[in-house]
Design a protein around this motif. Structure first.
Motif, PDB file in Angstrom:
ATOM      1  N   ASP A 178       0.785  -1.221   0.000  1.00 60.46           N
ATOM      2  CA  ASP A 178       0.000   0.000   0.000  1.00 60.46           C
ATOM      3  C   ASP A 178       0.821   1.277   0.000  1.00 60.46           C
ATOM      4  O   ASP A 178       0.293   2.354   0.231  1.00 60.46           O
ATOM      5  CB  ASP A 178      -0.960   0.014   1.193  1.00 60.46           C
ATOM      6  CG  ASP A 178      -0.289  -0.411   2.493  1.00 60.46           C
ATOM      7  OD1 ASP A 178       0.948  -0.528   2.505  1.00 60.46           O
ATOM      8  OD2 ASP A 178      -1.001  -0.628   3.485  1.00 60.46           O
ATOM      9  N   TYR A 179       2.124   1.179  -0.259  1.00 62.84           N
ATOM     10  CA  TYR A 179       2.923   2.399  -0.355  1.00 62.84           C
ATOM     11  C   TYR A 179       4.257   2.144  -1.043  1.00 62.84           C
ATOM     12  O   TYR A 179       4.719   1.005  -1.150  1.00 62.84           O
ATOM     13  CB  TYR A 179       3.181   3.002   1.034  1.00 62.84           C
ATOM     14  CG  TYR A 179       4.096   2.186   1.921  1.00 62.84           C
ATOM     15  CD1 TYR A 179       5.480   2.373   1.904  1.00 62.84           C
ATOM     16  CD2 TYR A 179       3.581   1.228   2.802  1.00 62.84           C
ATOM     17  CE1 TYR A 179       6.317   1.636   2.715  1.00 62.84           C
ATOM     18  CE2 TYR A 179       4.408   0.491   3.627  1.00 62.84           C
ATOM     19  CZ  TYR A 179       5.784   0.702   3.576  1.00 62.84           C
ATOM     20  OH  TYR A 179       6.608  -0.041   4.379  1.00 62.84           O
ATOM     21  N   SER A 196       1.444   6.894  -1.313  1.00 62.52           N
ATOM     22  CA  SER A 196       0.377   5.888  -1.316  1.00 62.52           C
ATOM     23  C   SER A 196       0.409   5.118  -2.633  1.00 62.52           C
ATOM     24  O   SER A 196       0.621   5.691  -3.699  1.00 62.52           O
ATOM     25  CB  SER A 196      -0.989   6.561  -1.139  1.00 62.52           C
ATOM     26  OG  SER A 196      -1.103   7.099   0.155  1.00 62.52           O
ATOM     27  N   ASP A 204      -1.237   1.353  -4.588  1.00 65.31           N
ATOM     28  CA  ASP A 204      -2.205   0.265  -4.513  1.00 65.31           C
ATOM     29  C   ASP A 204      -1.736  -0.918  -5.347  1.00 65.31           C
ATOM     30  O   ASP A 204      -2.109  -1.074  -6.501  1.00 65.31           O
ATOM     31  CB  ASP A 204      -3.570   0.769  -5.007  1.00 65.31           C
ATOM     32  CG  ASP A 204      -4.669  -0.286  -4.882  1.00 65.31           C
ATOM     33  OD1 ASP A 204      -4.382  -1.350  -4.297  1.00 65.31           O
ATOM     34  OD2 ASP A 204      -5.778  -0.035  -5.356  1.00 65.31           O
ATOM     35  N   HIS A 247      -4.362  -3.713  -6.782  1.00 69.16           N
ATOM     36  CA  HIS A 247      -5.162  -3.512  -7.981  1.00 69.16           C
ATOM     37  C   HIS A 247      -4.293  -3.191  -9.193  1.00 69.16           C
ATOM     38  O   HIS A 247      -4.752  -2.602 -10.161  1.00 69.16           O
ATOM     39  CB  HIS A 247      -6.188  -2.396  -7.750  1.00 69.16           C
ATOM     40  CG  HIS A 247      -7.199  -2.736  -6.698  1.00 69.16           C
ATOM     41  ND1 HIS A 247      -7.019  -2.404  -5.370  1.00 69.16           N
ATOM     42  CD2 HIS A 247      -8.377  -3.410  -6.761  1.00 69.16           C
ATOM     43  CE1 HIS A 247      -8.064  -2.838  -4.665  1.00 69.16           C
ATOM     44  NE2 HIS A 247      -8.889  -3.452  -5.477  1.00 69.16           N
ATOM     45  N   ARG A 248      -2.998  -3.582  -9.139  1.00 69.84           N
ATOM     46  CA  ARG A 248      -2.082  -3.415 -10.265  1.00 69.84           C
ATOM     47  C   ARG A 248      -1.450  -4.756 -10.592  1.00 69.84           C
ATOM     48  O   ARG A 248      -1.076  -5.507  -9.687  1.00 69.84           O
ATOM     49  CB  ARG A 248      -0.965  -2.421  -9.923  1.00 69.84           C
ATOM     50  CG  ARG A 248      -1.362  -0.955  -9.887  1.00 69.84           C
ATOM     51  CD  ARG A 248      -0.183  -0.132  -9.345  1.00 69.84           C
ATOM     52  NE  ARG A 248      -0.324   1.302  -9.519  1.00 69.84           N
ATOM     53  CZ  ARG A 248      -0.979   2.100  -8.686  1.00 69.84           C
ATOM     54  NH1 ARG A 248      -1.566   1.579  -7.620  1.00 69.84           N
ATOM     55  NH2 ARG A 248      -1.052   3.398  -8.923  1.00 69.84           N
ATOM     56  N   CYS A 278       2.960  -2.330 -11.879  1.00 68.78           N
ATOM     57  CA  CYS A 278       3.743  -2.052 -10.673  1.00 68.78           C
ATOM     58  C   CYS A 278       5.172  -1.664 -11.039  1.00 68.78           C
ATOM     59  O   CYS A 278       5.730  -0.699 -10.498  1.00 68.78           O
ATOM     60  CB  CYS A 278       3.765  -3.278  -9.760  1.00 68.78           C
ATOM     61  SG  CYS A 278       2.278  -3.505  -8.757  1.00 68.78           S
ATOM     62  N   TYR A 293      -8.662  -4.330   4.356  1.00 67.50           N
ATOM     63  CA  TYR A 293      -7.966  -4.473   3.082  1.00 67.50           C
ATOM     64  C   TYR A 293      -8.787  -5.373   2.157  1.00 67.50           C
ATOM     65  O   TYR A 293      -9.437  -6.310   2.591  1.00 67.50           O
ATOM     66  CB  TYR A 293      -6.585  -5.087   3.288  1.00 67.50           C
ATOM     67  CG  TYR A 293      -5.560  -4.111   3.803  1.00 67.50           C
ATOM     68  CD1 TYR A 293      -4.682  -3.483   2.949  1.00 67.50           C
ATOM     69  CD2 TYR A 293      -5.499  -3.806   5.159  1.00 67.50           C
ATOM     70  CE1 TYR A 293      -3.743  -2.576   3.426  1.00 67.50           C
ATOM     71  CE2 TYR A 293      -4.563  -2.907   5.647  1.00 67.50           C
ATOM     72  CZ  TYR A 293      -3.693  -2.300   4.766  1.00 67.50           C
ATOM     73  OH  TYR A 293      -2.762  -1.400   5.247  1.00 67.50           O
ATOM     74  N   PRO A 306      -8.990   3.269  -3.904  1.00 70.83           N
ATOM     75  CA  PRO A 306      -7.589   3.059  -3.550  1.00 70.83           C
ATOM     76  C   PRO A 306      -7.407   2.788  -2.059  1.00 70.83           C
ATOM     77  O   PRO A 306      -8.164   3.278  -1.225  1.00 70.83           O
ATOM     78  CB  PRO A 306      -6.912   4.383  -3.943  1.00 70.83           C
ATOM     79  CG  PRO A 306      -7.848   5.006  -4.925  1.00 70.83           C
ATOM     80  CD  PRO A 306      -9.220   4.566  -4.518  1.00 70.83           C
ATOM     81  N   ILE A 307      -6.390   2.038  -1.756  1.00 74.99           N
ATOM     82  CA  ILE A 307      -6.061   1.740  -0.368  1.00 74.99           C
ATOM     83  C   ILE A 307      -5.404   2.967   0.254  1.00 74.99           C
ATOM     84  O   ILE A 307      -4.463   3.516  -0.305  1.00 74.99           O
ATOM     85  CB  ILE A 307      -5.103   0.543  -0.288  1.00 74.99           C
ATOM     86  CG1 ILE A 307      -5.794  -0.712  -0.820  1.00 74.99           C
ATOM     87  CG2 ILE A 307      -4.626   0.315   1.134  1.00 74.99           C
ATOM     88  CD1 ILE A 307      -4.887  -1.902  -0.921  1.00 74.99           C
ATOM     89  N   ASP A 326      -3.090   5.318   2.742  1.00 76.21           N
ATOM     90  CA  ASP A 326      -1.752   5.172   3.282  1.00 76.21           C
ATOM     91  C   ASP A 326      -1.842   4.423   4.611  1.00 76.21           C
ATOM     92  O   ASP A 326      -2.762   4.638   5.398  1.00 76.21           O
ATOM     93  CB  ASP A 326      -1.160   6.575   3.491  1.00 76.21           C
ATOM     94  CG  ASP A 326       0.267   6.506   3.976  1.00 76.21           C
ATOM     95  OD1 ASP A 326       0.458   6.308   5.188  1.00 76.21           O
ATOM     96  OD2 ASP A 326       1.169   6.651   3.144  1.00 76.21           O
TER      97      ASP A 326
END
Length: 425
Positions: free
Chosen positions: A102-103, A122, A124, A127-128, A133, A294, A300-301, A303
């Motif tokens: 998440d970061y 931040s 995510d 979701h990638r 990534c 989570y 988005p998640i 931070d």
């Protein structure tokens, strides 16, 4: 650089021996300056036992590689002219980047150890896919390196910290369960997107954070310590007798996957009952703030520190459910900590990430359970302490690895400007 024609003279062994000796002496000189601060050439010669002419030549090469600089006159208190002080250079440096669920965390520093960049972004990862990534990681690296340059520091290398099993020699992430990565050639991928000649390394996040703690942290200099990451996943870096414990294949430290509850909850690694299913940030959030768990498909998640801030607010408001959830995590933290104490007999267990943020609430129950379950108990004298390096500890350790590489082999830094560490790993 060594003149190849001159190096070819004499016996076949002699040039290699001479080059190795000079490299050793360059390292010796540079390490002495880092340990003791600015020194004149004469003072360096006296302390290292090297001849004054040799030290003068070594310093000239380090100046040419921009690894040291000359500063104001240094007075020794004796007769004669004062010598110019030789100090580490702030002109060269390194970047460490940690990628997590998440970061992204970034730390940039120069050779003197001065922090030039430190930030957390931040991110995510859930979701990638891997390619996206890596694209985002490359872009973050590019921007961080450029920022270092804008601040007057030339980067010579970059280390990426990843929560998982890493083949350090090849720069390949073998398995990162919480990221969903398997056999990802991170170093090679970044090399295509970054400036040629930049040294690129990849390592486990907990190992790098443990090195940062050992060097700069709350337990700096403690020869036997364990560092726990305290993130969605839980990793451990183990320092034994002042050295990082890597294991036969470099995969040690996956303490989050210690089996602590047979038949327990499923873990991201595909097994059940792992320690991180009891103490990972995802589990705490699920227990304490299920409305923000989570994996929810609501955007988005946030931070991780935003999540911890919310838990802290509810603790301050005497929310009994949240207090119970934190206490339960503390108990399991002591449970797993006892296993580590029985295995490694560390002097301290350093709590990083969210563990450090909530240390005042976690340590009492963790320490009590550690004392109850550790075989040596009070005789082992191990205690939990909270890190003050925050969520950028692994990134700081990553930058430190590049700096140590410069110290260990100054000849790997080009004599031409801008300096870069030779080779990409």
């Amino acid at each position: 650089m060594v003149n190849k024609e001159r190096a070819g003279a004499g016996s076949a062994e002699e040039p290699t021996d001479q080059l190795a000796l000079r490299r050793t002496n360059l390292t010796r000189t540079l390490r002495h300056i880092r340990t003791n601060g600015p020194r004149s050439r004469a003072a360096i010669a006296a302390a290292t036992g090297l001849h004054k002419a040799t030290v003068s030549s070594l310093v000239d090469e380090l100046l040419a590689r921009r690894l040291v600089r000359e500063i104001g006159a240094e007075y020794s208190g004796g007769a004669g002219r004062p010598g110019r002080g030789i100090a580490l250079s702030p002109e060269v440096g390194a970047v460490g980047i940690e990628i997590n669920v998440d970061y992204l965390a970034v730390h940039g520093s120069d050779l003197t150890g001065r922090t030039v960049i430190e930030k957390r972004i931040s991110f995510d990862a859930m979701h990638r896919d891997v390619e996206r990534c890596l694209d985002d990681l490359t872009e973050a690296a590019r921007r961080s390196l450029a920022e270092l340059v804008r601040r007057g520091v030339t980067p010579v290398g970059l280390t990426v910290a990843v929560p998982g099993l890493v083949d350090v020699a090849r720069g390949v992430v073998v398995l990162a369960p919480n990221l969903g990565w398997r056999d990802v050639p991170v170093a090679a991928r970044l090399a295509h997107g970054l400036a040629p000649g930049l040294w690129i390394g990849v390592d486990n996040d907990a190992n790098l954070a443990a090195l940062a703690e050992y060097t700069w942290g709350v337990a700096a200099g403690t020869d036997d310590l364990v560092y726990l990451t305290g993130e969605v996943g839980v990793g451990g870096g183990v320092i034994v007798n002042g050295r990082l414990l890597r294991g036969a294949d470099g995969f040690s430290g996956e303490v989050g996957h210690l089996p602590v509850e047979p038949g327990g909850d499923p873990c991201g690694c595909g097994r059940v009952g792992c320690w991180e299913t009891k103490v990972g940030l995802a589990e705490l959030v699920r227990r304490a703030t299920p409305d923000a768990a989570y994996g929810l498909e609501d955007g988005p998640i946030p931070d991780p520190q935003e999540r911890i801030a919310e838990i802290s607010r509810r603790l301050a408001a005497d929310d009994r459910a949240v207090a119970d959830a934190v206490a339960e995590v503390g108990r399991w933290l002591g449970h797993g900590g006892a296993i580590l104490v029985n295995l490694f007999n560390p002097r301290v267990i350093v709590l990083g990430g969210y563990f450090a943020e909530l240390a005042d609430h976690l340590i009492p129950s963790a320490q009590a359970n550690l004392a109850r379950l550790a075989v040596a108990s009070t005789a082992a004298r191990c205690h939990f302490v909270a890190s003050h390096l925050g969520f950028t500890a692994a990134a700081r350790g990553g930058a430190g690895v590049v700096v140590e590489r410069m110290i260990e082999d100054p000849t790997a830094v080009s004599l031409t400007a801008p300096p870069r560490l030779a080779g990409v790993r």
